[in-house]
Design an enzyme around this catalytic site. Sequence first.
Site, mmCIF file in Angstrom:
data_model
loop_
_atom_site.group_PDB
_atom_site.id
_atom_site.type_symbol
_atom_site.label_atom_id
_atom_site.label_comp_id
_atom_site.label_asym_id
_atom_site.label_seq_id
_atom_site.Cartn_x
_atom_site.Cartn_y
_atom_site.Cartn_z
ATOM 1 N N CYS A 128 37.855 45.753 38.515
ATOM 2 C CA CYS A 128 38.670 46.157 39.678
ATOM 3 C C CYS A 128 39.788 47.134 39.295
ATOM 4 O O CYS A 128 40.019 48.131 39.987
ATOM 5 C CB CYS A 128 39.247 44.922 40.360
ATOM 6 S SG CYS A 128 40.037 43.754 39.252
ATOM 7 N N LYS A 214 38.374 46.343 28.743
ATOM 8 C CA LYS A 214 37.446 46.784 29.794
ATOM 9 C C LYS A 214 37.917 48.129 30.352
ATOM 10 O O LYS A 214 37.123 49.047 30.549
ATOM 11 C CB LYS A 214 37.401 45.762 30.940
ATOM 12 C CG LYS A 214 36.575 44.518 30.683
ATOM 13 C CD LYS A 214 36.720 43.572 31.883
ATOM 14 C CE LYS A 214 36.149 42.194 31.593
ATOM 15 N NZ LYS A 214 36.507 41.221 32.653
ATOM 16 N N HIS A 242 46.039 45.082 43.765
ATOM 17 C CA HIS A 242 46.580 45.386 42.434
ATOM 18 C C HIS A 242 47.406 46.671 42.498
ATOM 19 O O HIS A 242 47.141 47.557 43.310
ATOM 20 C CB HIS A 242 45.435 45.621 41.437
ATOM 21 C CG HIS A 242 44.663 44.388 41.077
ATOM 22 N ND1 HIS A 242 45.030 43.119 41.457
ATOM 23 C CD2 HIS A 242 43.527 44.244 40.327
ATOM 24 C CE1 HIS A 242 44.145 42.245 40.965
ATOM 25 N NE2 HIS A 242 43.225 42.906 40.287
#
Length: 337
Positions: A128, A214, A242
């Site tokens: 994400c 990641k 976020h």
Amino acid sequence: MKVAIVGASGAVGQEFMRVLDEQNFPVTELVLFGSERSANRIFTFRGKDYVVKLLQHNDDFKDIDIAFVAMGARQAREYAPTITKWGCTMIDNSSAFRMDDDVPLVVPEVNGRDALNAPRHIIANPNCSTIILVVALKPLDDLSHINNVQVATYQAASGAGLEAMNELALQFSEVACGKDRLTVRHFQHELAYNVIPHIDVFDDSNDYTREEMKMVRETCKIMHSDIRVSATCVRVPVMRAHSEAVWIECEKTITPQEARAALHLAPGIQVLDDPEHNQYPMPLDVAGKDPVYVGRIREDTSSDNGLTFWLCGDQIKKGAALNAVQIGQYLISHKHH
């Protein structure tokens, strides 16, 4: 299109249903799958009730065109052969296949074409935080190659799932009731009135967390670039959406005005940058929205060809379900060309 949602009762599975509806995705038939815990639950989609089937190793995916998969990496690996056996395209939300050479890792605004070459019938949906970052990096990289990126994330409870969101709400109510010891199950520490610089597990080799690495690896793969990335990922007591503070260094100078103009024209981005009137992206405002919001665009005072900016994006939407559905839309619109 005959569409399946695997992991239908989780936060992302539920969002898949909402987004497919919002995007008017051409669903002629919908099949929902879940674990033993959620099998036989009933969900409504476009006015019709659907019963969740138990996910098993059988021929249930024989006629299905696209499966949107929201389960853990271990289960995704286990069930991928069953899901793809008859040619169904698996759009996978877990980290299971993201770095496999023969699995495209796709953000349609950045590298949609990669989705057309999926030899294993698997397309990976990125992390994400990576998704909302690269959507903003792409138009700037088109102006001048980005050599390196530093990013600090401020990640909502939603990133850890539905139960984690419930835990944050519970902690705030416990604080309000004057409790000394708060319920902590889903995070390493209490999240209410706190920030935790720790998402996923620490890597023994370099003391970065898996979440941070990641972002490093996925950004290079999606952008087909030698871009160097360093990330610090922080959990904050925000329910959903976020945020990221980003510093980039380019080969040549991009002025804030040029950056604003490029971002303004870019797909999937909303520029909200008016400091004079206290206008900048905030997670409270972008929760439930589709675009990535970018603001606070300015020169980096520590770098010659540097820019810094702030962005927010809904973690469950663009950070997960919406990006996967957009991959499906890209496939449909390009399959016949």
